[in-house]
Every structure is written in C-alpha cells, then in structure tokens.
Scaffold this active site. Structure first.
Site, mmCIF file in Angstrom:
data_model
loop_
_atom_site.group_PDB
_atom_site.id
_atom_site.type_symbol
_atom_site.label_atom_id
_atom_site.label_comp_id
_atom_site.label_asym_id
_atom_site.label_seq_id
_atom_site.Cartn_x
_atom_site.Cartn_y
_atom_site.Cartn_z
ATOM 1 N N HIS A 2 0.831 -1.213 0.000
ATOM 2 C CA HIS A 2 0.000 0.000 0.000
ATOM 3 C C HIS A 2 0.863 1.260 0.000
ATOM 4 O O HIS A 2 0.798 2.078 0.909
ATOM 5 C CB HIS A 2 -0.951 -0.011 1.199
ATOM 6 C CG HIS A 2 -2.023 -1.051 1.061
ATOM 7 N ND1 HIS A 2 -1.981 -2.258 1.714
ATOM 8 C CD2 HIS A 2 -3.134 -1.067 0.304
ATOM 9 C CE1 HIS A 2 -3.050 -2.962 1.384
ATOM 10 N NE2 HIS A 2 -3.769 -2.261 0.523
ATOM 11 N N PHE A 13 3.151 4.386 -2.517
ATOM 12 C CA PHE A 13 2.878 5.392 -3.553
ATOM 13 C C PHE A 13 2.693 4.757 -4.942
ATOM 14 O O PHE A 13 1.918 5.232 -5.757
ATOM 15 C CB PHE A 13 4.022 6.416 -3.571
ATOM 16 C CG PHE A 13 3.807 7.560 -4.519
ATOM 17 C CD1 PHE A 13 2.703 8.397 -4.395
ATOM 18 C CD2 PHE A 13 4.717 7.812 -5.545
ATOM 19 C CE1 PHE A 13 2.498 9.460 -5.272
ATOM 20 C CE2 PHE A 13 4.524 8.868 -6.427
ATOM 21 C CZ PHE A 13 3.419 9.689 -6.290
ATOM 22 N N HIS A 67 1.339 1.863 -5.505
ATOM 23 C CA HIS A 67 -0.022 1.324 -5.540
ATOM 24 C C HIS A 67 -0.996 2.467 -5.830
ATOM 25 O O HIS A 67 -1.900 2.328 -6.659
ATOM 26 C CB HIS A 67 -0.354 0.639 -4.209
ATOM 27 C CG HIS A 67 -1.814 0.306 -4.046
ATOM 28 N ND1 HIS A 67 -2.458 -0.647 -4.809
ATOM 29 C CD2 HIS A 67 -2.773 0.829 -3.220
ATOM 30 C CE1 HIS A 67 -3.741 -0.711 -4.451
ATOM 31 N NE2 HIS A 67 -3.957 0.176 -3.495
ATOM 32 N N HIS A 74 -6.768 7.445 -2.065
ATOM 33 C CA HIS A 74 -7.586 6.425 -1.411
ATOM 34 C C HIS A 74 -6.884 5.628 -0.316
ATOM 35 O O HIS A 74 -7.543 5.145 0.593
ATOM 36 C CB HIS A 74 -8.204 5.481 -2.451
ATOM 37 C CG HIS A 74 -7.326 4.341 -2.822
ATOM 38 N ND1 HIS A 74 -6.257 4.481 -3.658
ATOM 39 C CD2 HIS A 74 -7.336 3.044 -2.430
ATOM 40 C CE1 HIS A 74 -5.661 3.315 -3.791
ATOM 41 N NE2 HIS A 74 -6.295 2.422 -3.051
HETATM 42 P P1 5GP Z 1 -6.761 -2.091 -0.894
HETATM 43 O O1 5GP Z 1 -7.909 -1.117 -0.766
HETATM 44 O O2 5GP Z 1 -6.308 -2.588 0.428
HETATM 45 O O3 5GP Z 1 -5.689 -1.577 -1.767
HETATM 46 O O4 5GP Z 1 -7.313 -3.365 -1.706
HETATM 47 C C1 5GP Z 1 -8.302 -4.141 -1.164
HETATM 48 C C2 5GP Z 1 -7.842 -5.487 -0.694
HETATM 49 O O5 5GP Z 1 -8.100 -6.426 -1.721
HETATM 50 C C3 5GP Z 1 -6.360 -5.676 -0.413
HETATM 51 O O6 5GP Z 1 -5.970 -5.241 0.839
HETATM 52 C C4 5GP Z 1 -6.250 -7.183 -0.508
HETATM 53 O O7 5GP Z 1 -6.715 -7.787 0.660
HETATM 54 C C5 5GP Z 1 -7.205 -7.502 -1.618
HETATM 55 N N1 5GP Z 1 -6.504 -7.656 -2.881
HETATM 56 C C6 5GP Z 1 -6.235 -6.714 -3.815
HETATM 57 N N2 5GP Z 1 -5.598 -7.250 -4.856
HETATM 58 C C7 5GP Z 1 -5.442 -8.569 -4.574
HETATM 59 C C8 5GP Z 1 -4.865 -9.677 -5.262
HETATM 60 O O8 5GP Z 1 -4.349 -9.580 -6.367
HETATM 61 N N3 5GP Z 1 -4.911 -10.878 -4.625
HETATM 62 C C9 5GP Z 1 -5.491 -11.061 -3.424
HETATM 63 N N4 5GP Z 1 -5.476 -12.290 -2.906
HETATM 64 N N5 5GP Z 1 -6.033 -10.051 -2.755
HETATM 65 C C10 5GP Z 1 -6.023 -8.824 -3.309
HETATM 66 MN MN MN Z 2 -5.842 0.392 -2.466
#
Ligand code: 5GP
Ligand code: MN
Length: 504
Positions: free
Chosen positions: A252, A254, A256, A292
């Site tokens: 999480h 920059f 991202h 975000h």
């Molecule tokens: P965030 O808002 O935290 O960036 O994204 C939401 C959540 O979705 C992440 O914290 C993670 O738990 C899940 N997530 C996002 N991308 C992936 C991915 O490629 N694989 C998995 N297993 N979880 C993901």
């Molecule tokens: Mn995010």
C-alpha cells in the site's frame, strides 16, 4: 511480414544491441533487454532516447543506429521490508524486543548462577512489562505501532505498518520533489501519453519522481487545469503532499496509489466517460484514487492553502467533490464489497447516466475495480505486485503469531501460496466485479477481463504444478526409504519445479 528490428543501446557504458521480430510479444522484448542488462526478474528497466526521455520497451520501439543509440538503466526492485524492525526501534528510540530478550537472558543466567532471583531483577522486569502494557494500551501512543485495540479483530494492522516508523524521511522527500520539479518541465513523448491511457502500462519502469510527472500529466490531459482553474504549482505541491504521506511499505505505497489512479485514468478513456459524466465527477474520481490509501491521520493537511487544488472552485463545487471523494474512498473498503456490487447489479438493467444515484454507484464500482486491478495488467507487471501483497500479508500474520493473536488464514505464510491466494480471489472477487462493469461497457472485456482470465489459467496451472511437486516430494521421501530415486523421478521433479517457476 514481420521484420527484424535492431535496437542499439548502452548499458553501464557497454554498447549492446537487441534484435527481435517486430511482431514478437512485448514480454519477449523486455526479456531481451533484461538479459542484456543482467537484471533480476523484478528489477526495473528504464530505456532513454537521445533526448533523455524515457521510452517504452516494446516491439514498437523505433529502430535506431549506433549514433542515436538509447541508454538502458537498471533500478533494483524496491519491495523490500528488511529494515522495518529496525525502523520501529528507531521510532521508539530503543529496541523494546531486544531489551526484553536481553532481560530474559540475564534472568536465565542469574537463575543458573545463583538459583535465586534478586529483587532488583523483578523490579526491572516489572518496569519493562508495564512499559510494554502502556505502549499497547494508550491510544495516543498508537503511532508507535504497538497499540492493541480492545476489540481484537482478525485484521489488526501489524505494528510494522505504522506510519511513524515507516514514514519517508525529509531528505528522501526533498530529493524526489527536486527531481520531480526538474522533470516536470521536460516534454513527455506522445507515445508515453497514449500508453498512460492503457491498462497495459508498466509501473515498474518509473521512479517516484517520474510517477509524479505522470500523475500531473493526467490532470493536464483531462483538461482539469483549465476547467477547474488549478495552478500548476498548486497541483505539484498537492502531489508532493500525497507522495509524502504514502508510507514505505511493500504494497500500500505510492506506487499502488499510482497504479490505482492509472487504471482509473485508463478506464476513463476506454469508456469515454468524459462524454457521459460531468467533469467534476471525473475530477472527484481521479483525486479519490490518488488519495484512497493515504495513511495519515492528518489527512486534512492535503487541503492546506498552498496545496489545495480545489481552492478556485465555488463552495458548491467544493462541497460536491468533498462528498464524492468520501464516498469513493470509503467504497474501497472490501468489507463493503458485496453490498456495493449488489447495488450496481440492481440498477444495471435500467442504468441511466442522467440519474445521480446510478452515477454514484458507478463511480464506486470504477474505483473498486481500479483498486484491485493488478491482475488485469500484463503478467510481468502484475506478478511482482502479488509478491508485494503477500510480503505485506506475511508481515502481518508473523506479528499476529508473535503476539498470540488470531491469524488471518489468507495471510498465513504456512497456509498461503501465490496460486492459492489468486485462484479464489480471481474467481470469486475479481471476475464477478469486472464482468458487471463490462456489462455496462462491453469494450472493456478485452482490456480487463481477458487478462484476468489468463491470470486465472496461469495460477491454476501453477497450483497444479505445486501439488504435483508436493506429491513427488512425498513419493521420493518414501522411495528414499527404499532406495535412491530413479533418474526418471529426478527428471520429472525438475520439470515440475520449472513449471512452477515459469509462465505458460
Ligand atoms: P486495498 O484497498 O487494500 O488496496 O485493496 C483491497 C484489498 O483487496 C487488499 O488489501 C487485498 O486484501 C485484496 N486484494 C487486492 N488485490 C489482490 C490480489 O491480487 N490478490 C489477493 N489475494 N487479494 C487482493
Ligand atoms: Mn488500495
């Protein structure tokens, strides 16, 4: 007919040349350059033209001569967290765990030597224990990352995540800002401008200062500077504040923030959203994507006068953006995933771009899609992101184990593998969400659904290969008892390992 392209370049002062057919896959071209630079799989490759502009490594690379050769640079991948423990110690001013360990060793030694614990030792241990209790229970000390909430959820953040210890240093920020300001006056090629509008964009080629230039370019190319009277210096200051407030953590961070924003930017162009929604709503979405995952309690700082990009808006416009951004950012919470997806499903068949409620749900869906869209990117861009995510997950579960807290199963390094974490996520989260958005914008199918399906095949294969490998291992340990494995067995194991390490 495909022609063979010859590209001349220097890497670390060595003249090199790359040859490839003009219709070969982009990944192959990257591999050629990677090999020439002797770079690791996750190192970032950057190719510059003679003007010093970064150019995209792709089959479309313009042929050149030795006189107009490009320059290749390798930047080591930066998703490492080795120094996190010591950063926590730095924030505390001392290393609490080391102190506890020393104390334990001392206790042991005293017990062995004298078989009796002097009262001064008890006193010392009590003081360290009560200090730890204080760190764990006093909310205003939570920035140290040891604070335990009373309601113990399974998703408790790891101490290692915490801002104070993972904050960027002043020097680091100043250097990046300097580079950014220097580069922002340089011209960005038309090719990069167009490439930035596609989900195939490779973030790993760009350093943070360059990423800031790219974010700036998005505001410029969407015409926000003139439409909302945003001054360039204010936008730059705003982007700098954003950069500063993303922490140095594996996922999480920059980069991202950039990927989510860039995917959203791509979706805006691919869906021709500017002709379907108000500019102010698109400005809201883009800015929400940028903000975000900002991880700073003083988030309001981003709205201080000299970096408030909304300062020339009317009160009404400002109010609308503020409310919209809150809605967008809160929508990225995965706890609300089904709720939001169901809302969208219920209006899909009657979707109306003149209906504010419908548009609100759509903006939430688009930011959600962008937020979890890594697997919609080319495999060589997406896979390192999975490594970063798992690194962050594993850090958290390690800390949960250390502290005797419940461990989230999908974060547990003893239970999760790369493929196991992706197959379920793609099947049950990504595809249902992406398919719903593509129902409204059918041309998105090729851009976001096809690559996700490919990723699902890739990880399904990897999962099978891992299982075979496991079976083979049990098989060979049994054969060990009987005798040595045959050459055939060894060979088949080697093939399995290769299979699990290479892409299809
Ligand atoms: P965030 O808002 O935290 O960036 O994204 C939401 C959540 O979705 C992440 O914290 C993670 O738990 C899940 N997530 C996002 N991308 C992936 C991915 O490629 N694989 C998995 N297993 N979880 C993901
Ligand atoms: Mn995010």
């Amino acid at each position: 007919m495909a022609t063979t392209k010859i590209i001349y370049f220097v890497v670390e002062g060595r003249p090199e040349q790359a040859e490839f057919p003009s219709d070969c896959p982009a990944q192959d071209v990257k591999e050629v350059f990677r090999a020439a630079a002797e770079a690791g799989p996750y190192d970032i490759l950057k190719l510059y033209n003679t003007k010093g502009n970064i150019i995209n490594i792709s089959p479309k690379l313009e042929s050149n001569t030795r006189q107009t050769q490009y320059k290749l640079e390798v930047v080591a991948a930066d998703c490492k967290t080795d120094s996190l423990g010591s950063e926590l110690a730095a924030a505390l001013g001392f290393d609490l765990s080391a102190m506890e360990k020393r104390l334990q060793a001392l206790e042991k030694k005293i017990l062995v030597d004298s078989a009796d614990m002097p009262s001064v030792m008890y006193e010392m241990r009590n003081r360290v224990e009560s200090f730890r209790d204080k760190l764990e229970s006093v909310e205003h000390l939570s920035w140290l990352g040891l604070f335990k909430e009373l309601t113990e959820g399974t998703n408790k953040p790891s101490p290692f995540y915490h801002k104070r210890s993972l904050r960027k240093t002043k020097e680091e920020c100043q250097q990046v800002m300097e580079n950014y300001l220097h580069m922002s006056s340089l011209e960005v090629t038309e090719e990069v401008r167009q490439y930035l509008k596609t989900p195939t964009f490779d973030n790993w080629q760009w350093e943070d200062a360059e990423i800031m230039v790219l974010l700036q370019l998005m505001y410029m190319d969407l015409d926000f500077m003139s439409k909302f009277n945003i001054e360039m210096e204010v936008l730059q200051q705003f982007l700098f504040e954003v950069y500063r407030h993303y922490n140095n953590i594996p996922f999480h961070n920059f980069k991202h923030c950039f990927c989510v924003t860039q995917m959203m930017y791509g979706l805006i162009w691919l869906t021709d959203l500017q002709n379907k929604m108000d500019d102010i709503d698109i400005l809201t979405m883009l800015t929400s994507a940028i903000c975000h995952d900002l991880d700073h309690p003083g988030y309001n700082n981003a709205y201080q006068p000299d970096n408030n990009i909304f300062r020339n808006l009317t009160t009404e416009q400002f109010k609308r953006i503020r409310e919209g951004m809150i809605k967008c950012v809160l929508a990225t919470d995965m706890a609300r995933h089904n709720e939001i997806l169901n809302q969208f499903r219920s209006i899909m068949s009657v979707f109306d771009f003149n209906n504010k409620k419908h548009k609100d749900v759509l903006t939430m869906i688009i930011i959600k899609v962008s937020d979890i869209s890594n697997e919609a990117r080319p495999m060589d861009v997406a896979e390192p992101w999975l490594d970063c995510l798992l690194q962050e997950f594993f850090n958290q579960s390690d800390m949960e184990k250390l502290e005797g807290l419940p461990v989230s199963p999908f974060m547990d390094r003893d239970k999760v593998t790369k493929p196991s974490s992706q197959t379920g996520f793609i099947r049950f989260v990504l595809l249902p969400l992406f398919i719903e958005l593509a129902n409204l914008f059918p041309n998105l199918e090729q851009h976001i659904i096809d690559p996700v399906r490919k990723a699902l095949d890739y990880y399904t294969e990897m999962e099978k290969a891992l299982e075979m490998e496991k079976l083979n291992r049990t098989g060979s340990s049994q054969s060990d008892k009987i005798g040595k494995p045959t050459e055939n067995q060894k060979e088949s194991k080697r093939v399995q390992i290769q299979l699990s390490q290479t892409k299809p």
